[in-house]
Design a protein around this motif. Structure first.
Motif, short mmCIF file in Angstrom:
data_model
loop_
_atom_site.label_atom_id
_atom_site.label_comp_id
_atom_site.label_asym_id
_atom_site.label_seq_id
_atom_site.Cartn_x
_atom_site.Cartn_y
_atom_site.Cartn_z
N UNK A 212 0.87 -1.19 0.00
CA UNK A 212 0.00 0.00 0.00
C UNK A 212 0.90 1.24 0.00
N UNK A 213 0.72 2.10 -1.01
CA UNK A 213 1.59 3.26 -1.23
C UNK A 213 0.75 4.53 -1.28
N UNK B 147 2.99 11.60 3.88
CA UNK B 147 3.98 11.24 4.91
C UNK B 147 3.29 10.78 6.19
N UNK B 148 2.20 11.44 6.56
CA UNK B 148 1.47 11.04 7.77
C UNK B 148 0.86 9.64 7.61
N UNK C 161 1.43 4.27 9.71
CA UNK C 161 1.39 2.90 9.18
C UNK C 161 0.09 2.56 8.47
N UNK C 162 -0.57 3.59 7.93
CA UNK C 162 -1.74 3.34 7.07
C UNK C 162 -1.27 2.87 5.69
N UNK D 82 7.56 13.23 11.86
CA UNK D 82 8.39 12.29 12.62
C UNK D 82 8.32 10.89 12.02
N UNK D 83 9.47 10.28 11.89
CA UNK D 83 9.55 8.92 11.37
C UNK D 83 9.72 8.83 9.87
#
Length: 150
Positions: A2-3, A50-51, A56-57, A79-80
């Protein structure tokens, strides 16, 4: 996989990117100009993609703006996220190998169809390095991210 995909305009390789990801078997979540329901400006669109990754969606994201620079800057504020502006396959492979990049930034102005396919080939076929030195650099990025600015 998933992208998330974000673009601030439907020019250049923006729509071709979505088709190419589908052709490769990926599910896409669309942001910015690629979505009828969202603001299409590069900062907002790239942040949304990015969110998705940070929460991790989605597993990764590909973000685009005219030069790719603003998109990468916006994503890297989340972040991340380790967004890399890649103009060729070698840079994409290096970003995945040494930087464990999880967001690919592309220029809508200068990325050709052939370069797009080569960059995606390198991006999706390269795994992050497991060497202690490379892992230490990624851990240090996380530490920087969680350190208060002075």
């Amino acid at each position: 996989m998933r992208i998330s995909v974000a673009a601030d305009e439907r020019v250049g390789v923006a729509e071709e990117l979505v088709g190419e990801l589908h052709r490769r078997g990926h599910e896409t979540v669309l942001h910015g100009a690629l979505s009828d329901a969202e603001r299409d400006d590069w900062a907002w669109a790239s942040e949304a993609a990015a969110r998705d990754v940070a929460a991790r969606r989605t597993h990764q994201a590909v973000i685009c703006c005219w030069t790719g620079t603003g998109a990468s800057m916006a994503a890297n504020k989340v972040a991340g996220i380790r967004a890399a502006l890649c103009t060729d396959a070698a840079t994409a492979a290096g970003a995945r190998t040494w930087n464990d990049a999880n967001v690919l930034a592309l220029s809508l102005r200068s990325t050709s169809s052939a370069e797009l396919r080569e960059i995606l080939d390198a991006w999706f076929s390269t795994e992050p390095s497991n060497t202690p030195e490379d892992q230490a650099n990624i851990a240090h990025l996380t530490k920087i991210e969680h350190t208060a600015n002075v």
